[in-house]
Every structure is written in structure tokens, then in C-alpha cells.
Design an enzyme around this catalytic site. Structure first.
Site, PDB file in Angstrom:
ATOM      1  N   ARG A 192       0.815  -1.218   0.000  1.00  0.00           N
ATOM      2  CA  ARG A 192       0.000   0.000   0.000  1.00  0.00           C
ATOM      3  C   ARG A 192       0.853   1.274   0.000  1.00  0.00           C
ATOM      4  NH1 ARG A 192      -3.905  -1.628   4.654  1.00  0.00           N
ATOM      5  NH2 ARG A 192      -3.104   0.245   5.603  1.00  0.00           N
ATOM      6  N   ARG A 229       7.498   7.065  -5.231  1.00  0.00           N
ATOM      7  CA  ARG A 229       7.352   8.059  -6.312  1.00  0.00           C
ATOM      8  C   ARG A 229       8.686   8.663  -6.704  1.00  0.00           C
ATOM      9  NH1 ARG A 229       3.053  11.229  -3.538  1.00  0.00           N
ATOM     10  NH2 ARG A 229       1.215   9.911  -3.746  1.00  0.00           N
ATOM     11  N   ARG A 260      -6.878  -5.416  16.115  1.00  0.00           N
ATOM     12  CA  ARG A 260      -5.861  -4.509  16.657  1.00  0.00           C
ATOM     13  C   ARG A 260      -6.583  -3.236  17.047  1.00  0.00           C
ATOM     14  NH1 ARG A 260      -1.009  -5.461  18.493  1.00  0.00           N
ATOM     15  NH2 ARG A 260      -0.030  -3.559  17.703  1.00  0.00           N
ATOM     16  N   ARG A 282       2.536   7.450  16.157  1.00  0.00           N
ATOM     17  CA  ARG A 282       2.360   8.758  15.509  1.00  0.00           C
ATOM     18  C   ARG A 282       1.944   9.788  16.546  1.00  0.00           C
ATOM     19  NH1 ARG A 282      -1.874   8.005  10.580  1.00  0.00           N
ATOM     20  NH2 ARG A 282      -3.374   7.933  12.286  1.00  0.00           N
ATOM     21  N   GLU A 302      -0.451   8.103  19.487  1.00  0.00           N
ATOM     22  CA  GLU A 302      -1.162   6.862  19.153  1.00  0.00           C
ATOM     23  C   GLU A 302      -0.314   5.647  19.539  1.00  0.00           C
ATOM     24  OE1 GLU A 302      -2.483   6.797  15.094  1.00  0.00           O
ATOM     25  OE2 GLU A 302      -3.740   8.565  15.382  1.00  0.00           O
ATOM     26  N   TYR A 331     -11.118  -4.102   6.578  1.00  0.00           N
ATOM     27  CA  TYR A 331     -10.755  -2.705   6.702  1.00  0.00           C
ATOM     28  C   TYR A 331     -11.239  -1.936   5.476  1.00  0.00           C
ATOM     29  CZ  TYR A 331      -8.626   1.739   7.258  1.00  0.00           C
ATOM     30  OH  TYR A 331      -8.466   3.096   7.378  1.00  0.00           O
ATOM     31  N   ASP A 337     -11.716   2.177   4.047  1.00  0.00           N
ATOM     32  CA  ASP A 337     -11.675   3.616   4.251  1.00  0.00           C
ATOM     33  C   ASP A 337     -13.094   4.159   4.153  1.00  0.00           C
ATOM     34  OD1 ASP A 337      -9.028   4.253   4.811  1.00  0.00           O
ATOM     35  OD2 ASP A 337      -8.436   4.203   2.704  1.00  0.00           O
TER      36      ASP A 337
HETATM   37  P1  FAD Z   1     -17.915   2.641  12.676  1.00  0.00           P
HETATM   38  O1  FAD Z   1     -17.578   4.052  12.420  1.00  0.00           O
HETATM   39  O2  FAD Z   1     -17.046   1.873  13.605  1.00  0.00           O
HETATM   40  O3  FAD Z   1     -19.417   2.593  13.232  1.00  0.00           O
HETATM   41  C1  FAD Z   1     -19.983   1.448  13.823  1.00  0.00           C
HETATM   42  C2  FAD Z   1     -20.928   1.922  14.926  1.00  0.00           C
HETATM   43  O4  FAD Z   1     -21.665   0.803  15.395  1.00  0.00           O
HETATM   44  C3  FAD Z   1     -20.197   2.504  16.121  1.00  0.00           C
HETATM   45  O5  FAD Z   1     -20.673   3.819  16.389  1.00  0.00           O
HETATM   46  C4  FAD Z   1     -20.539   1.544  17.258  1.00  0.00           C
HETATM   47  O6  FAD Z   1     -20.684   2.195  18.509  1.00  0.00           O
HETATM   48  C5  FAD Z   1     -21.859   0.964  16.786  1.00  0.00           C
HETATM   49  N1  FAD Z   1     -22.154  -0.337  17.363  1.00  0.00           N
HETATM   50  C6  FAD Z   1     -21.387  -1.455  17.338  1.00  0.00           C
HETATM   51  N2  FAD Z   1     -21.999  -2.463  18.007  1.00  0.00           N
HETATM   52  C7  FAD Z   1     -23.194  -1.967  18.459  1.00  0.00           C
HETATM   53  C8  FAD Z   1     -24.235  -2.517  19.235  1.00  0.00           C
HETATM   54  N3  FAD Z   1     -24.199  -3.778  19.691  1.00  0.00           N
HETATM   55  N4  FAD Z   1     -25.299  -1.736  19.527  1.00  0.00           N
HETATM   56  C9  FAD Z   1     -25.342  -0.446  19.098  1.00  0.00           C
HETATM   57  N5  FAD Z   1     -24.370   0.126  18.369  1.00  0.00           N
HETATM   58  C10 FAD Z   1     -23.300  -0.629  18.057  1.00  0.00           C
HETATM   59  N6  FAD Z   1     -10.773   6.067   6.641  1.00  0.00           N
HETATM   60  C11 FAD Z   1     -10.403   7.009   5.739  1.00  0.00           C
HETATM   61  O7  FAD Z   1     -10.998   7.104   4.658  1.00  0.00           O
HETATM   62  N7  FAD Z   1      -9.367   7.870   6.031  1.00  0.00           N
HETATM   63  C12 FAD Z   1      -8.687   7.822   7.218  1.00  0.00           C
HETATM   64  O8  FAD Z   1      -7.764   8.634   7.437  1.00  0.00           O
HETATM   65  C13 FAD Z   1      -9.061   6.833   8.170  1.00  0.00           C
HETATM   66  N8  FAD Z   1      -8.410   6.737   9.360  1.00  0.00           N
HETATM   67  C14 FAD Z   1      -8.787   5.769  10.244  1.00  0.00           C
HETATM   68  C15 FAD Z   1      -8.111   5.666  11.468  1.00  0.00           C
HETATM   69  C16 FAD Z   1      -8.470   4.678  12.387  1.00  0.00           C
HETATM   70  C17 FAD Z   1      -7.734   4.564  13.698  1.00  0.00           C
HETATM   71  C18 FAD Z   1      -9.515   3.770  12.066  1.00  0.00           C
HETATM   72  C19 FAD Z   1      -9.895   2.679  13.019  1.00  0.00           C
HETATM   73  C20 FAD Z   1     -10.196   3.877  10.874  1.00  0.00           C
HETATM   74  C21 FAD Z   1      -9.847   4.872   9.949  1.00  0.00           C
HETATM   75  N9  FAD Z   1     -10.538   5.005   8.750  1.00  0.00           N
HETATM   76  C22 FAD Z   1     -10.147   5.964   7.837  1.00  0.00           C
HETATM   77  C23 FAD Z   1     -11.674   4.113   8.413  1.00  0.00           C
HETATM   78  C24 FAD Z   1     -13.026   4.675   8.868  1.00  0.00           C
HETATM   79  O9  FAD Z   1     -13.030   4.859  10.251  1.00  0.00           O
HETATM   80  C25 FAD Z   1     -14.119   3.675   8.469  1.00  0.00           C
HETATM   81  O10 FAD Z   1     -14.166   3.569   7.070  1.00  0.00           O
HETATM   82  C26 FAD Z   1     -15.500   4.067   8.963  1.00  0.00           C
HETATM   83  O11 FAD Z   1     -15.515   4.437  10.305  1.00  0.00           O
HETATM   84  C27 FAD Z   1     -16.431   2.891   8.781  1.00  0.00           C
HETATM   85  O12 FAD Z   1     -17.702   3.199   9.233  1.00  0.00           O
HETATM   86  P2  FAD Z   1     -18.594   2.065   9.885  1.00  0.00           P
HETATM   87  O13 FAD Z   1     -19.970   2.642   9.952  1.00  0.00           O
HETATM   88  O14 FAD Z   1     -18.411   0.783   9.194  1.00  0.00           O
HETATM   89  O15 FAD Z   1     -17.993   1.797  11.342  1.00  0.00           O
HETATM   90  N1  UDP Z   2       4.335   2.170   7.136  1.00  0.00           N
HETATM   91  C1  UDP Z   2       5.663   2.283   7.490  1.00  0.00           C
HETATM   92  N2  UDP Z   2       6.165   3.497   7.841  1.00  0.00           N
HETATM   93  C2  UDP Z   2       5.402   4.620   7.860  1.00  0.00           C
HETATM   94  C3  UDP Z   2       4.045   4.515   7.471  1.00  0.00           C
HETATM   95  C4  UDP Z   2       3.530   3.267   7.124  1.00  0.00           C
HETATM   96  O1  UDP Z   2       6.383   1.303   7.497  1.00  0.00           O
HETATM   97  O2  UDP Z   2       5.911   5.704   8.210  1.00  0.00           O
HETATM   98  C5  UDP Z   2       3.828   0.823   6.776  1.00  0.00           C
HETATM   99  C6  UDP Z   2       3.210   0.099   7.951  1.00  0.00           C
HETATM  100  O3  UDP Z   2       3.541  -1.269   7.827  1.00  0.00           O
HETATM  101  C7  UDP Z   2       1.730   0.282   7.746  1.00  0.00           C
HETATM  102  C8  UDP Z   2       1.619   0.273   6.229  1.00  0.00           C
HETATM  103  O4  UDP Z   2       2.809   0.915   5.794  1.00  0.00           O
HETATM  104  O5  UDP Z   2       1.004  -0.766   8.296  1.00  0.00           O
HETATM  105  C9  UDP Z   2       0.404   1.010   5.700  1.00  0.00           C
HETATM  106  O6  UDP Z   2       0.431   2.317   6.163  1.00  0.00           O
HETATM  107  P1  UDP Z   2      -0.747   3.335   5.931  1.00  0.00           P
HETATM  108  O7  UDP Z   2      -0.385   4.615   6.591  1.00  0.00           O
HETATM  109  O8  UDP Z   2      -1.080   3.349   4.494  1.00  0.00           O
HETATM  110  O9  UDP Z   2      -1.960   2.647   6.646  1.00  0.00           O
HETATM  111  P2  UDP Z   2      -2.597   2.831   8.061  1.00  0.00           P
HETATM  112  O10 UDP Z   2      -1.505   3.119   9.036  1.00  0.00           O
HETATM  113  O11 UDP Z   2      -3.552   3.978   7.903  1.00  0.00           O
HETATM  114  O12 UDP Z   2      -3.240   1.517   8.263  1.00  0.00           O
END
Ligand code: FAD
Ligand code: UDP
Length: 374
Positions: A177, A181, A255, A286, A311, A359, A361
Site C-alpha cells: 500500500r 514516487r 488490533r 504517531r 497513538e 478494513y 476507508d
Molecule cells: P464505525 O464508524 O465503527 O461505526 C460502527 C458503529 O456501530 C459505532 O458507532 C458503534 O458504537 C456501533 N455499534 C457497534 N456495536 C453496536 C451494538 N451492539 N449496539 C449499538 N451500536 C453498536 N478512513 C479514511 O478514509 N481515512 C482515514 O484517514 C481513516 N483513518 C482511520 C483511522 C483509524 C484509527 C480507524 C480505526 C479507521 C480509519 N478510517 C479511515 C476508516 C473509517 O473509520 C471507516 O471507514 C468508517 O468508520 C467505517 O464506518 P462504519 O460505519 O463501518 O464503522
Molecule cells: N508504514 C511504514 N512506515 C510509515 C508509514 C507506514 O512502514 O511511516 C507501513 C506500515 O507497515 C503500515 C503500512 O505501511 O502498516 C500502511 O500504512 P498506511 O499509513 O497506508 O496505513 P494505516 O496506518 O492507515 O493503516
């Protein structure tokens, strides 16, 4: 006649977008969420006038004009461009790996031809050591992609902190991923659309759920809605798929990330929204400085304080938030079994990251919901 056409469990982007579409079609919808707020993981909390991404930094990016037009029809987006910096023992490198990174790593490298030659030389060493076979793990894959110098300073220890495992014990595909560049371009994403909703993600969620009946602090499994058929024709379930089935085939692993958030009494602490710490010297992966997602230029200095989140990537235990599916054989096979079971649940849609144990986005989540036949 049931009270609702749809009961939606979870108000994250999947549930909220589904509710929006159903409401547009004149359906009666109830959204429940066990958290004390709506929005799932994109929810932001205001601190010192700054939107703090409570469940991790979220940057919206997509190539889909359909998705981009959809979200922009609800709330205007700024043009935040993600340009993370890597800090390796005090040395600062631009990400993703690009000409700026290569020049910092090898000061004698100034042109794409020189950079390619350097990387090719290091890649050749790694490829030779495989004696004709394919890379079997993340370490081998990374060495074959970018060579030993970048692997050592920018990948190895960061990845080990993130996944809690040695790079030799991780699947190769994770590292594919990371873009490489041969231009001076620090934009982390290749997508043509990128940004943050002006005013924060809560505005997007409010627009999606405008006029929709929502109840927070209701856990589906502990509430009367568990017997959902009494109330609704269909169920949209976005919680963990194994929990829906009472974990009858076993528990899926996750995780998670622990966020340590603090306020600093200075307007600009690290000069960038995202700094990755790529050595074992720091226990966190981070540090996010939230104001840089939405404040630019003088605005940064107009607010005297700043909010930072360290984090810490860690193994999931009960009571924590499940964030990232674990991509190993056991979990992939188990998730597949649960997905098979889900096909036999009449009138239930399993959606989102938790409901599908994949997973995604944000943009692909919205794209999926836009393509469902309601
Ligand atoms: P969620 O947002 O998790 O929503 C699920 C909801 O269900 C929650 O509010 C939870 O409380 C509720 N729920 C679960 N079980 C129950 C229950 N039994 N009863 C009632 N409610 C319940 N995407 C990007 O595009 N860009 C990013 O930079 C990015 N960064 C991320 C960083 C992190 C740390 C994480 C974890 C994800 C990131 N994502 C990012 C992904 C993004 O968070 C997800 O695509 C998005 O949240 C998915 O939405 P969802 O509705 O599937 O899940
Ligand atoms: N990664 C790394 N160094 C960095 C950033 C990312 O080695 O500074 C690696 C790491 O293994 C990570 C993967 O690239 O799991 C994907 O990173 P990305 O930031 O795309 O995904 P996210 O952390 O949002 O899952």
C-alpha cells in the site's frame, strides 16, 4: 404494520449513509448506537476550539466523483492534503517515499535517475538473497520494493510497533500500500479528491442523520431491539459480525489504538498534522496535531493552544474499541465462516468495517451504501 422499515444498528458512516438514503425514499428508520454520540469512528470532540478526531485521524480521500459529489452535497470540504513526516531518531523524512525522501536518505541523490539507481542497487541485493522465490513476508517484500536503507529507518520499527509483530511474521501485502514516487510530491494519497469537512466530521454526520430518529447509549444486544422483528421489517447491522452470532464459531481478533490526548500551550507544536515515529525510541507510532487538519496559515496562530494525540497501537482486549481486522489465516478463515452464516439471515444487511470484518476507508463505505438496492 411494523413501526419502522429499517432498524439500523450503528451510526457510523455505513449506518448514517444508509439512514440518509432510506429517509430520502420515504422509509421509516430508527438508528441506535451504543456510544453516547452519533458518527462512529469519525466523531470529533471539540477541545480548545479544535476538532479532535477522538477515534483516530480521519482524512477523506477518493477517486470516485460520485462519492465526492455526494459528500459535498451535504457539507463543504476543505483541501487538506495529507503530507505526513517520518521522524527517525530526530532525522525528518517526507512521506510517502519520494524524491524528497531519497535526497534526505542519500544526500548524493538529486535526480530520479540517481534515486532509481540507488534503489535498484539495494533491491537487487534483496532479490538475489531470495534465490528466485517470491517474497514470503513483509520484511522480504519491503526489501524488494525499496531496499535496506528505507526499510531500516522508515519501515521496520514503525511496522513492528503498529502490528506488534516482527516484520518477518507479517503478510507481504500490507506494505504494497505504500506508494514509491520518483517525483518531488509529498501528497500521501494518489486519489484526486481529498479533504476534511469544513467545521469537522460531525457536520457530515448531522447532515446524513438530519430528520432521522436516533437513540444513543443503546446496545442492540442488551435492549428490547434485540427482538428487532417486532419493530422493523429489516435490520442493518454494523456491529462486529462475531458478536451478532454470539461468538458461536469463536472470537475474531482485532488490533486497536490507545490515544493519549493532551493540550499544549503553544499555537504550533509540531508544524504538521501527522508525524510518524519510525524507531523504537518512542513507544507511540504517531503524533497527531489536530488543528492542522482545519486551520491553515494565520488561523493556526489565532488559536493560542493546540491539541495533540499520541497513538499507541495495541492488541484488542474486551472493553476496547475494535479498529483493525487482523489479517492472518485464522481470522480470515473464521471471518469467512461468519460471512457464510450471515447469508442465511433473512432481511439482515451486515455492513461496515465491523459487520464485514474488513478494513475499509470512509469513501468505499459510502460507495457501498450508495450502490445498495433499497
Ligand atoms: P464505525 O464508524 O465503527 O461505526 C460502527 C458503529 O456501530 C459505532 O458507532 C458503534 O458504537 C456501533 N455499534 C457497534 N456495536 C453496536 C451494538 N451492539 N449496539 C449499538 N451500536 C453498536 N478512513 C479514511 O478514509 N481515512 C482515514 O484517514 C481513516 N483513518 C482511520 C483511522 C483509524 C484509527 C480507524 C480505526 C479507521 C480509519 N478510517 C479511515 C476508516 C473509517 O473509520 C471507516 O471507514 C468508517 O468508520 C467505517 O464506518 P462504519 O460505519 O463501518 O464503522
Ligand atoms: N508504514 C511504514 N512506515 C510509515 C508509514 C507506514 O512502514 O511511516 C507501513 C506500515 O507497515 C503500515 C503500512 O505501511 O502498516 C500502511 O500504512 P498506511 O499509513 O497506508 O496505513 P494505516 O496506518 O492507515 O493503516
Amino acid at each position: 404494520m411494523k413501526q419502522y422499515d429499517y432498524l439500523i444498528v450503528g451510526s457510523g458512516l455505513f449506518g448514517a449513509t444508509f439512514a440518509y438514503r432510506a429517509k430520502q425514499l420515504g422509509k421509516k428508520v430508527l438508528v441506535i448506537d451504543k456510544r453516547p454520540h452519533l458518527g462512529g469512528n469519525v466523531y470529533c470532540e471539540k477541545m480548545e476550539g479544535i476538532n479532535v478526531h477522538k477515534y483516530g485521524a480521519h482524512i477523506f480521500h477518493t477517486n470516485s466523483k460520485k462519492v465526492w459529489d455526494f459528500v459535498n452535497s451535504l457539507v463543504e470540504f476543505n483541501r487538506y492534503t495529507n503530507c505526513p513526516i517520518a521522524n527517525y531518531k530526530g532525522e525528518l523524512y517526507n512521506l510517502p517515499f519520494n524524491m524528497n525522501t531519497f535526497n534526505r536518505m542519500w544526500p548524493e541523490v538529486h535526480t530520479p535517475i540517481q534515486a532509481q539507481a540507488k534503489i535498484d542497487e539495494q533491491k537487487a541485493e534483496a532479490v538475489a538473497s531470495l534465490k528466485g522465490r517470491k517474497p514470503r513476508n513483509l520484511e522480504e517484500q519491503a526489501l524488494c520494493l525499496v531496499g535496506k536503507d528505507i526499510f531500516k529507518k522508515l519501515i521496520k520499527e514503525y511496522t513492528e510497533k503498529q502490528w506488534g509483530r516482527d516484520c518477518k511474521d507479517l503478510p507481504a501485502f500490507i506494505i504494497k500500500r505504500l506508494p514509491v514516487r520518483m517525483v518531488f510530491d509529498n501528497n500521501y494519497f494518489n486519489d484526486c479528491y481529498q479533504g476534511i469537512p469544513i467545521g469537522g466530521y460531525n457536520k457530515l454526520i448531522e447532515a446524513l442523520l438530519d430528520g432521522v430518529e436516533c437513540i444513543t447509549e443503546v446496545d442492540f444486544f442488551k435492549s428490547k431491539y434485540k427482538t428487532w422483528k417486532k419493530y422493523a421489517d429489516k435490520l442493518v447491522y454494523t456491529g462486529p459480525i462475531d458478536e451478532y452470532f454470539g461468538y458461536k464459531l469463536g472470537k475474531l481478533d482485532w488490533r486497536t489504538v490507545i490515544f493519549k490526548t493532551r493540550v499544549e500551550g503553544t499555537p504550533n507544536y509540531q508544524g504538521n498534522a501527522v508525524i510518524n515515529y519510525t524507531s523504537h525510541n518512542e513507544p507511540y507510532t504517531r503524533i497527531i496535531e489536530h488543528k492542522h487538519f482545519e486551520m491553515f496559515g494565520q488561523e493556526v496562530y489565532d488559536s493560542p493552544k493546540t491539541v495533540l494525540s499520541e497513538e499507541y497501537s495495541t492488541e484488542y482486549k474486551e472493553g476496547m474499541e475494535p479498529y483493525y481486522p487482523v489479517n492472518d489465516e485464522r481470522n480470515n478463515a473464521l471471518a469467512e465462516e461468519y460471512r457464510k452464516l450471515s447469508l442465511h439471515e433473512d432481511n439482515v444487511i451486515f455492513g461496515g468495517r465491523l459487520g464485514q470484518y474488513k478494513y475499509y476507508d470512509m469513501a468505499p463505505i459510502i460507495e457501498q451504501v450508495l450502490s445498495i438496492q433499497l
